[in-house]
Design a protein around this motif. Structure first.
Motif, PDB file in Angstrom:
ATOM      1  N   TRP A  62       7.134   6.650 -15.943  1.00 42.62           N
ATOM      2  CA  TRP A  62       6.125   7.447 -16.650  1.00 42.62           C
ATOM      3  C   TRP A  62       6.793   8.647 -17.326  1.00 42.62           C
ATOM      4  CZ3 TRP A  62       4.533  12.497 -15.584  1.00 42.62           C
ATOM      5  CH2 TRP A  62       3.345  12.917 -16.176  1.00 42.62           C
ATOM      6  N   ALA A  80      -3.177  12.349 -23.811  1.00 48.11           N
ATOM      7  CA  ALA A  80      -3.541  10.957 -24.138  1.00 48.11           C
ATOM      8  C   ALA A  80      -2.368  10.028 -23.872  1.00 48.11           C
ATOM      9  CB  ALA A  80      -3.995  10.863 -25.596  1.00 48.11           C
ATOM     10  N   ALA A  81      -1.160  10.454 -24.235  1.00 50.20           N
ATOM     11  CA  ALA A  81       0.033   9.644 -23.973  1.00 50.20           C
ATOM     12  C   ALA A  81       0.265   9.521 -22.464  1.00 50.20           C
ATOM     13  CB  ALA A  81       1.256  10.260 -24.656  1.00 50.20           C
ATOM     14  N   ASP A  83      -2.065   9.557 -20.133  1.00 47.60           N
ATOM     15  CA  ASP A  83      -3.046   8.586 -19.640  1.00 47.60           C
ATOM     16  C   ASP A  83      -2.588   7.160 -19.916  1.00 47.60           C
ATOM     17  OD1 ASP A  83      -4.710  10.615 -18.753  1.00 47.60           O
ATOM     18  OD2 ASP A  83      -6.117  10.457 -20.430  1.00 47.60           O
ATOM     19  N   GLU A  84      -2.156   6.923 -21.139  1.00 53.27           N
ATOM     20  CA  GLU A  84      -1.720   5.580 -21.524  1.00 53.27           C
ATOM     21  C   GLU A  84      -0.545   5.114 -20.663  1.00 53.27           C
ATOM     22  OE1 GLU A  84       0.268   3.330 -25.318  1.00 53.27           O
ATOM     23  OE2 GLU A  84      -1.142   4.961 -25.726  1.00 53.27           O
ATOM     24  N   TYR A  87      -1.708   4.263 -17.156  1.00 57.86           N
ATOM     25  CA  TYR A  87      -2.406   2.971 -17.070  1.00 57.86           C
ATOM     26  C   TYR A  87      -1.424   1.812 -17.013  1.00 57.86           C
ATOM     27  CZ  TYR A  87      -6.842   5.300 -18.169  1.00 57.86           C
ATOM     28  OH  TYR A  87      -7.952   6.100 -18.151  1.00 57.86           O
ATOM     29  N   ASP A  88      -0.228   2.006 -17.538  1.00 64.42           N
ATOM     30  CA  ASP A  88       0.771   0.943 -17.586  1.00 64.42           C
ATOM     31  C   ASP A  88       1.691   0.891 -16.363  1.00 64.42           C
ATOM     32  OD1 ASP A  88      -0.223   0.156 -20.020  1.00 64.42           O
ATOM     33  OD2 ASP A  88       1.306   1.188 -21.197  1.00 64.42           O
ATOM     34  N   ARG A 173      -3.427   9.218 -12.066  1.00 62.13           N
ATOM     35  CA  ARG A 173      -3.529   9.526 -13.492  1.00 62.13           C
ATOM     36  C   ARG A 173      -4.211  10.878 -13.684  1.00 62.13           C
ATOM     37  NH1 ARG A 173      -6.944  10.145 -17.216  1.00 62.13           N
ATOM     38  NH2 ARG A 173      -8.704   9.548 -15.948  1.00 62.13           N
TER      39      ARG A 173
END
Length: 184
Positions: A62, A80-81, A83-84, A87-88, A173
Motif C-alpha cells: 500500500w 482517494a488513492a 482508498d483504492e 481495496y486492492d 482502510r
C-alpha cells in the motif's frame, strides 16, 4: 487618488468629477502561501514518503503504491488513492498490516470492570479470528468509546471468518484514511 502607470485619468464631459478610467485602491500584498504538508509529502524522498505512509498503515505494498504515484494535487486525491490501494490489498497484505496494529485504547478514566470486560472481549476475538481487533474510532465521542468498542467486538464475534476479513479490511482502510488526514 493615484493614477495608473500607463494611462492618465480622463474626465467625462457629461459627468463632472467622474473619471473614465477609475483607479483602484492599492491591494495589500499577500506573501506566497507557506509550503503545505501535502507539498512536503509530494516532494519528500521516496524513503521518507514510504516511512510516513507506513505510519498510517503497515502495508509495504500500500505504502509503495501511494509513494510511487506522487505528486497528489490535493489531500482528497491522496485519500482517494489510499482508498483504492486499500481495496486492492491481498489477504497476505491484510495479515501483515494487522500484525502491526494495536488494540484501541480505553479512555484514561475508564473503570476497572471496563478494562476487564474489554480484555475478555479482545481475547475472545483474537482466539476466534487470530488477530487483534481493530476499529476506526473517527467521529466517536470519547465518552462513548468504551460502549462503542465493546458493542462492535460482540457484534463482530458473530461474523464468520470471511465476513470478518471484509469488515477488518474496511476498518484498516478507514484507519489509514484517518491517519493520513491527521499527518498531512
Amino acid at each position: 487618488m493615484t493614477r495608473g502607470s500607463t494611462l492618465p485619468a480622463h474626465r467625462l464631459s457629461d459627468l463632472p468629477d467622474r473619471v473614465a478610467i477609475p483607479t483602484l485602491p492599492e491591494q495589500p500584498r499577500t506573501p506566497p502561501p507557506a509550503s503545505t504538508a501535502l507539498e512536503g509529502f509530494n516532494g519528500a524522498p521516496e524513503a521518507e514518503a514510504h516511512r510516513t505512509l507506513l505510519g498510517c498503515l503497515r502495508s509495504p505494498r500500500w505504502a509503495h503504491r501511494l509513494a510511487a504515484h506522487r505528486p497528489y494535487p490535493t489531500l482528497d486525491a491522496l485519500l482517494a488513492a489510499s482508498d483504492e490501494a486499500a481495496y486492492d490489498l491481498t489477504a497476505g497484505d491484510l495479515t501483515e498490516a494487522l500484525a502491526a496494529e494495536s488494540q484501541p485504547s480505553l479512555p484514561e478514566d475508564a473503570y476497572g470492570a471496563a478494562h476487564t470486560a474489554l480484555g475478555a472481549a479482545h481475547a475472545a476475538y483474537e482466539a476466534r479470528f487470530g488477530h487483534t481487533f481493530i476499529i476506526c474510532l473517527d467521529g466517536v465521542p470519547p465518552d462513548e468509546t468504551l460502549d462503542y468498542v465493546l458493542e462492535a467486538i460482540r457484534s463482530r464475534l458473530t461474523n464468520d471468518p470471511e465476513e470478518e476479513r471484509v469488515v477488518t479490511a474496511e476498518e484498516l482502510r478507514r484507519l489509514a484514511r484517518q491517519r493520513l488526514s491527521e499527518s498531512l
